[in-house]
Structures are given as structure tokens and as C-alpha cells.
Design a protein around this motif. Sequence first.
Motif, PDB file in Angstrom:
ATOM      1  N   GLN A 183       3.989  -4.299   6.121  1.00 31.29           N
ATOM      2  CA  GLN A 183       5.329  -4.528   6.657  1.00 31.29           C
ATOM      3  C   GLN A 183       6.199  -3.262   6.535  1.00 31.29           C
ATOM      4  O   GLN A 183       7.172  -3.080   7.296  1.00 31.29           O
ATOM      5  N   SER A 184       5.842  -2.365   5.580  1.00 30.58           N
ATOM      6  CA  SER A 184       6.697  -1.189   5.358  1.00 30.58           C
ATOM      7  C   SER A 184       6.102   0.084   5.968  1.00 30.58           C
ATOM      8  O   SER A 184       6.842   1.032   6.316  1.00 30.58           O
ATOM      9  N   TYR A 185       4.807   0.129   6.078  1.00 31.85           N
ATOM     10  CA  TYR A 185       4.164   1.365   6.527  1.00 31.85           C
ATOM     11  C   TYR A 185       3.342   1.076   7.771  1.00 31.85           C
ATOM     12  O   TYR A 185       2.969  -0.072   8.042  1.00 31.85           O
ATOM     13  N   LEU A 186       3.023   2.224   8.381  1.00 31.08           N
ATOM     14  CA  LEU A 186       2.169   2.147   9.550  1.00 31.08           C
ATOM     15  C   LEU A 186       0.723   2.106   9.087  1.00 31.08           C
ATOM     16  O   LEU A 186       0.412   2.328   7.916  1.00 31.08           O
ATOM     17  N   ASP A 187      -0.145   1.943  10.078  1.00 30.63           N
ATOM     18  CA  ASP A 187      -1.557   1.773   9.735  1.00 30.63           C
ATOM     19  C   ASP A 187      -2.141   3.061   9.140  1.00 30.63           C
ATOM     20  O   ASP A 187      -3.104   2.992   8.361  1.00 30.63           O
ATOM     21  N   GLY A 188      -1.675   4.134   9.413  1.00 32.44           N
ATOM     22  CA  GLY A 188      -2.254   5.367   8.893  1.00 32.44           C
ATOM     23  C   GLY A 188      -1.716   5.760   7.547  1.00 32.44           C
ATOM     24  O   GLY A 188      -2.071   6.826   7.035  1.00 32.44           O
ATOM     25  N   ASN A 189      -0.935   4.984   6.955  1.00 36.83           N
ATOM     26  CA  ASN A 189      -0.348   5.316   5.673  1.00 36.83           C
ATOM     27  C   ASN A 189      -1.476   5.349   4.658  1.00 36.83           C
ATOM     28  O   ASN A 189      -2.281   4.407   4.563  1.00 36.83           O
ATOM     29  N   ALA A 204      -5.574   2.880   1.133  1.00 36.49           N
ATOM     30  CA  ALA A 204      -6.178   2.739  -0.196  1.00 36.49           C
ATOM     31  C   ALA A 204      -6.173   1.290  -0.635  1.00 36.49           C
ATOM     32  O   ALA A 204      -7.143   0.762  -1.212  1.00 36.49           O
ATOM     33  N   ALA A 205      -5.053   0.640  -0.329  1.00 34.47           N
ATOM     34  CA  ALA A 205      -4.974  -0.784  -0.707  1.00 34.47           C
ATOM     35  C   ALA A 205      -5.990  -1.595   0.079  1.00 34.47           C
ATOM     36  O   ALA A 205      -6.662  -2.513  -0.445  1.00 34.47           O
ATOM     37  N   GLN A 206      -6.158  -1.287   1.394  1.00 36.59           N
ATOM     38  CA  GLN A 206      -7.142  -2.017   2.218  1.00 36.59           C
ATOM     39  C   GLN A 206      -8.556  -1.734   1.742  1.00 36.59           C
ATOM     40  O   GLN A 206      -9.421  -2.615   1.736  1.00 36.59           O
ATOM     41  N   ALA A 207      -8.795  -0.461   1.345  1.00 37.67           N
ATOM     42  CA  ALA A 207     -10.126  -0.123   0.841  1.00 37.67           C
ATOM     43  C   ALA A 207     -10.415  -0.861  -0.438  1.00 37.67           C
ATOM     44  O   ALA A 207     -11.530  -1.373  -0.675  1.00 37.67           O
ATOM     45  N   GLY A 208      -9.449  -0.970  -1.321  1.00 43.83           N
ATOM     46  CA  GLY A 208      -9.652  -1.732  -2.566  1.00 43.83           C
ATOM     47  C   GLY A 208      -9.922  -3.220  -2.303  1.00 43.83           C
ATOM     48  O   GLY A 208     -10.759  -3.858  -2.946  1.00 43.83           O
ATOM     49  N   GLU A 209      -9.192  -3.759  -1.293  1.00 40.63           N
ATOM     50  CA  GLU A 209      -9.408  -5.190  -0.942  1.00 40.63           C
ATOM     51  C   GLU A 209     -10.828  -5.396  -0.433  1.00 40.63           C
ATOM     52  O   GLU A 209     -11.513  -6.361  -0.792  1.00 40.63           O
ATOM     53  N   ALA A 210     -11.310  -4.439   0.413  1.00 40.75           N
ATOM     54  CA  ALA A 210     -12.664  -4.561   0.957  1.00 40.75           C
ATOM     55  C   ALA A 210     -13.701  -4.443  -0.148  1.00 40.75           C
ATOM     56  O   ALA A 210     -14.741  -5.144  -0.158  1.00 40.75           O
ATOM     57  N   GLN A 211     -13.426  -3.522  -1.115  1.00 40.59           N
ATOM     58  CA  GLN A 211     -14.370  -3.365  -2.217  1.00 40.59           C
ATOM     59  C   GLN A 211     -14.502  -4.650  -3.035  1.00 40.59           C
ATOM     60  O   GLN A 211     -15.600  -5.066  -3.407  1.00 40.59           O
ATOM     61  N   VAL A 212     -13.386  -5.298  -3.294  1.00 43.51           N
ATOM     62  CA  VAL A 212     -13.421  -6.571  -4.055  1.00 43.51           C
ATOM     63  C   VAL A 212     -14.160  -7.647  -3.259  1.00 43.51           C
ATOM     64  O   VAL A 212     -14.935  -8.432  -3.799  1.00 43.51           O
ATOM     65  N   GLN A 213     -13.945  -7.617  -1.934  1.00 44.41           N
ATOM     66  CA  GLN A 213     -14.630  -8.624  -1.103  1.00 44.41           C
ATOM     67  C   GLN A 213     -16.128  -8.418  -1.154  1.00 44.41           C
ATOM     68  O   GLN A 213     -16.908  -9.375  -1.214  1.00 44.41           O
ATOM     69  N   ARG A 214     -16.566  -7.130  -1.140  1.00 49.03           N
ATOM     70  CA  ARG A 214     -18.004  -6.870  -1.219  1.00 49.03           C
ATOM     71  C   ARG A 214     -18.555  -7.309  -2.573  1.00 49.03           C
ATOM     72  O   ARG A 214     -19.660  -7.836  -2.677  1.00 49.03           O
TER      73      ARG A 214
END
Length: 740
Positions: free
Chosen positions: A338-344, A349-359
Motif C-alpha cells: 500500500q505504501s511502495y511500488l512493486d520495485g521497492n 525482500a518481504a515478498q521473498a521472505g514470504e515465499a521462503q516460508v511458504q516453501r
Amino acid sequence: MNQLQLASLSGLPADHSASQQASPTQVFGAVGRHRLTVALITLGISLPAGFAIKQMKPYYTASSVLMVGTRQTPFRDLQATTSGADVDTVAINTQVGILRSTSIATAVASQLHLVDDPEFRDALTHVPLKARIMNTVFTIIGQPPPPAKPMTPAQRLQATAMMLANKVTVLNDGRSYIITITAKTADPISSARIANAYADVYFDFRRQMKVAATWRANALLDEQIVPLRERLRKAEQAVEAFREHNGLISARMEQQPGPGGGGADMSTVADQQLMHMNQELTVAQGILEEKRSRYMEVREAARNGTLGNLPEVVAAPLIQQLQTQHAQLSSHVATLSQSYLDGNPELKAAQAGEAQVQRQIGMATARIADSIAKDVSAAEARVAALSRAVDALQRQVTSENQANVGLRQLESEANAARVVYQDYLGRFAQTSTQAQLQEPEADLISRAETPLGFAGPPRLQYMAITFLFSLMLGTGAALVIDRIRNGIRSTSQLDSVPGLFTLGLVPALSGGLARHYRSGGASSAYVETIEAIRSILCFGHSRFRAKVVLVTSASPGEGKTTFAVSLAANTGRDLQRALVIDCDTRNPSALAVVGRSDRPGDNTLPLNPASGGLTRDVLPGVDILTLRPRNERNCAMVSPLELSRILAQFSPHYDMIILDTPPVLAFPDAAVLAQQTDGVVMVVKWGLTAPSALAEGMRILHAYDARVLGGVLTQVPSRGLEGSERRQLGIYSQYGLLTS
């Protein structure tokens, strides 16, 4: 009414009753006629017998009383204690037989030294009557009698025992266990001694017999114990050798013996292992099925992408921790989006951490699914291993069971040998302890006491019996003498003829029939006795009622024709019609009896031309039909068919029809024609007809199955009668009726 009459009325054979009974009047009459003979015989027998009875020596009796078969009933047997026991008749009679035996008598004679007793010693030295007669004969012929052979002591004892047995009476009433021993001798003291000695010897005999039987049983048991012990030892050795040879290692599971048997339950180690392995296999198979079912659920969830919903995944701590981290990271990614664009960079980093936990969650879920599959494989391996172990144990148990068949047989033989051996041991111990404790199973209720007075002989009773016996002999002699006399002279004699019933007696006829039966003729005893007989035939018992009556006799000249016409005349006196058919074709005499010519009379009714002539009203209400004219000789017997037609023709016109036939002993006419009538009346002349002749006539009639109504005693004189006949004819004289 005598026994013959009762038998006739009841339909029983009359000859049986007649042969069993005799009229008391006849007996008393015979005794009265021969009273001198009776007195002489009575005195001739009773006086010498009375003198002999007076000389009889007195004797004394003494009795001892025993009760045999006494056994104590156990108190626990309440029913046997309260209920009355049945008397064992066979057992009691057995004991009575023992007391009456020669062995007991010999023992008593030996114990009391009866050989030297004066009463028995005199009897032993007494010379028998036969020997005395032989000695007299030898003396008469002039030769010395043969010397008597002396008796040995054993023979004297045996003879004394035989005499003693005749002097002792052993009785039981058949309803109790009481046995009475009674001794009868000429000395009161000897009687008491003998009765008591019998009881003592009997007790000793029973006691010795039981002791001997016990020792015999003990010896037999002792002989059997040794081979039984050896048999048991061999049987147990065979069991152990068989078990060792077949490797049957047993485990004992004790059971309490119950009503249905029981004891030790024998099972081998293999049996117990097989039972345990079967239990483990069952549990393992259940676990395997459970894991297979869970594994199928995992595979289905993997196909549907719902592994995360499995309970194992949801409940795993690592999964729960990773899901918590994933939720936090997802929330942080959403905030950054909601605060940043997709390239932030921070967002990436937050999305990568979420994906790592999902794996990590996926990898943990996969590991849990793999673990469930491995558990299924492990469970299958355990079930297979247990199945192989069970199969091996089953083969081993099968082999052991086959061997157990032989083992059980050997054990059964050993058990049987053990039971028999223990039973024999128990019996041996019991007989060893009881040998010295035997009792005779009998009690002495009372000992014999010395009698205060003599018991007999009962002289008065003997004299009375002798007098009665001699009186009976005299009476029998009187009856025999009276029976020797020929000719029937009373109705009781007539009743005694088999099959014959006395219808009545008729006094001798005087003045001819016309005097009694013509109009205005006065009544007489003759008419009244005929009337009494006719009343029986018309109104008596159905056994005697008859309309068509055949009259005959055993021999000629007994008054049958006169009686036949008189019976018809009495019917006419009653204002009825009677017909007399003269069937005596050889000597027709019915018309001559009434004083009429024998020419044929009125033939107005349709008659058979060969039937002769009908003469009407020869007496009031009486017609006579003569079947053959008098001048025809050697005429044949009237045929039954012809007589049947005549009776059918005349029966509707007459109230009574009487057939006069020839004597039954001379001609068969009466027996043959009786079948066409209602019955036969036998006419017997008083004092002339012999009982044997009358019995023969009755036999002939019975041979033709003729129905005999009864007999009539005719031509009875007014004097010389006795008993009931005299009283019967005397009644008519009291009414003013002529008896002659």
C-alpha cells in the motif's frame, strides 16, 4: 331257590352248579334215615381215639425272639430315617432257612450234649415198628433176629440233630423282621436251653460267616494290589517316555475341578507361543489397516492440493510456527504494497521472505506425508514377519497335536490304572480295619424263659376234632348208602342232574283226568301242581317261557303223555285253547289218556293229508292232533319240516301247543323235533327213573342243542316223602285239596 336254579336263571351252565352243591335237606334226610349207621361209626372212631389222646404225654414250649437285618440308618438320610422300610421277604426267608438248617441243629446238639439227654437218648435206643415186626417174624420162624448195627458217635449226633430239628419251630409273620424260635420238648428246662442255644449259635454263625467273607475279600484285594501297582508304574513311564521322544514340553495350567470333571489342562510351549503370536498378528493387522487408511487420505489430499488441511499437518508444531511466520510476513507485504511500488527493495525482500516460508511449509508437509507412507511400509513388514512366524508355529503345533493323540491315550491308560489302584488300596484298608469289627446284623429281643406249665397237647381240641371227623365219616357213609339207592325221589336229586331245572312235582293221579278237568270238577293238589308248572312256562322268567312245549321222558312209562294232556287241560281251565300233538307215531296214546277213541276227528282246518286227524274238545279247551293212526305200525319219525308246517298252521289258533314225543333214550324224535319248539320238559317218575338214565337223556338232548326248560317229578306218592316235598304237598291238604 338252590344253586342250580340260580345258575339256570343267570344263564350259567346248570350242570356245573348241580355238580358242586347238594341240598341240605337231602343231607339231613339221609342222616336221619341212617342215624344208626352214623352213631355206630362216630362212636367206633371217637372212643378209641379219645382214649389214645388221653394217654398223650404233655410237652413244654419256650421261645426266643430275634430281630434280623438291623442296620443303623445314617442321620443325613432323612427320607430313609422317616419313611418306613419295606420288609425284605427274601432276606428274612433266607435267615429262617439258616435257622432251620441241619448245620445249626447239629451245632446246638453238640453244644448242649443232647446225645446224652434222656429224651433224645431214649429216642435213639427205641426200636422202630418195622424192626419189631421183623424180630417177631424171625422169632416165629425160629431164627434169631439179625443183630442191630451200633451207631457211631457221628451218626448219633446226626440222628439227634434230625430229631432236634423236628422239635424246633422257626417262624416269621412275613410283615416284620422278627423271627421266633420255639422249642418243644418234654422238659421245660430243656425247651428254654434249646431255644436260647439256637439264638446263640445263629449269632456265632452269622458273625463267623461275615468275618470269613471279610478275610477272603482282604486276601483277594492283597493279591490284586501288586499287579495293579506295576501296571500304574509302567503306564506313567510310558507317558514320560513318549513326551520326551516327541519333544512335548508341557506347560500346566491348573483348573479347579468342577461338576463336569476337570483337573490340569496340559498345553505345550508352542501352543502358548502360537496363541501369543496370533494375538500380536491380530493387533499388527489392525494397525496396518489403520495406517493404510490414513495413507489413502494423504494421497487424496495431495491430489486435491489440500495437504495442509490434514490433521497431522495442522497439529505439527513446525507447521504451526511456519504458518505463524507466513501470516506475519503476509501482513507485512500487504502493508508495504500500500505504501511502495512493486520495485521497492523492502517490498521485494518481504515478498521473498514470504515465499521462503511458504516453501518451508510445503517441504514440512511433504515430509509428514512421506512419514505416513513409511509407517505403512513398516506395518506391512511387521505383519508379514508375524504371519511367517505364525505359519511356522502352526506347523509345529500340528506336529505336536498329532503326537498328543498318542500321549492322551497313554495318559488315559495311566489315569485308569491310577483310579483302580487307589480304589483297591481304599478297599484293602477298609477290609483290614473291619475284619475284627463284624456284627451279626441281628438282635436278641428276648431270651427263652423256663415255661411255668405245659403247653400241650390240647386234649379237648383233639377230642373235639376227632368227634367231628368221625361224625363227618358217619355222615359221609350215610350219604354214600343213600346215593346207592336207585331212582330219583326228591326235587333236590332232580336238580343234581346236569343241565336240569326242577319245574315242580306232581302227585300221583287218581280217578282219571276227566274227574279233575270236566266242567264242575273240584280242584285238587294234582291240578294245582300242574297249574304251578304252567304258570312258570307262561309267566316265569324269560328262560322258561314257552308257547310250543315238547314233553318227553328218558324211559317209557314215566307219565309224559298224561302230563302233556294235563298241561293242556290246565290251559283250558284258564279259558284258553290248547293243542296236544301226539308225535309218538309208533304208539300214539294221547286220546287213550282221556278215554277217547283214536279215530280221526274234525278236520275242518286245512290239514296235511298225512298228518292224521284232529279231535276237538277232548277236554274243555283241549284239542288233540294225532299225526299217525294207531293201526299203522312201524311208522317213521315225524319230519321236522312237516312239523314246522303243522305248527305254522295251528299256532295262530291256540294259546299253547304241547308235543307228546317218544322216550329220548329209545328214539331220537324228541331231540330232533325240539328244534321246532320253544323248549323241552323232561318228565321223571318218582322212585323209578335212575339219575344215570336221566343224565344220559339230557346228554342226548344237548347233543342236538335242544333247549331244556326243566324237569317235572311225576307220580309222587302222598306218603313216604321227606323234607320239602312232604311240606309242599302238606300245604295243599291244609287247604282241603285232595292229594291222591
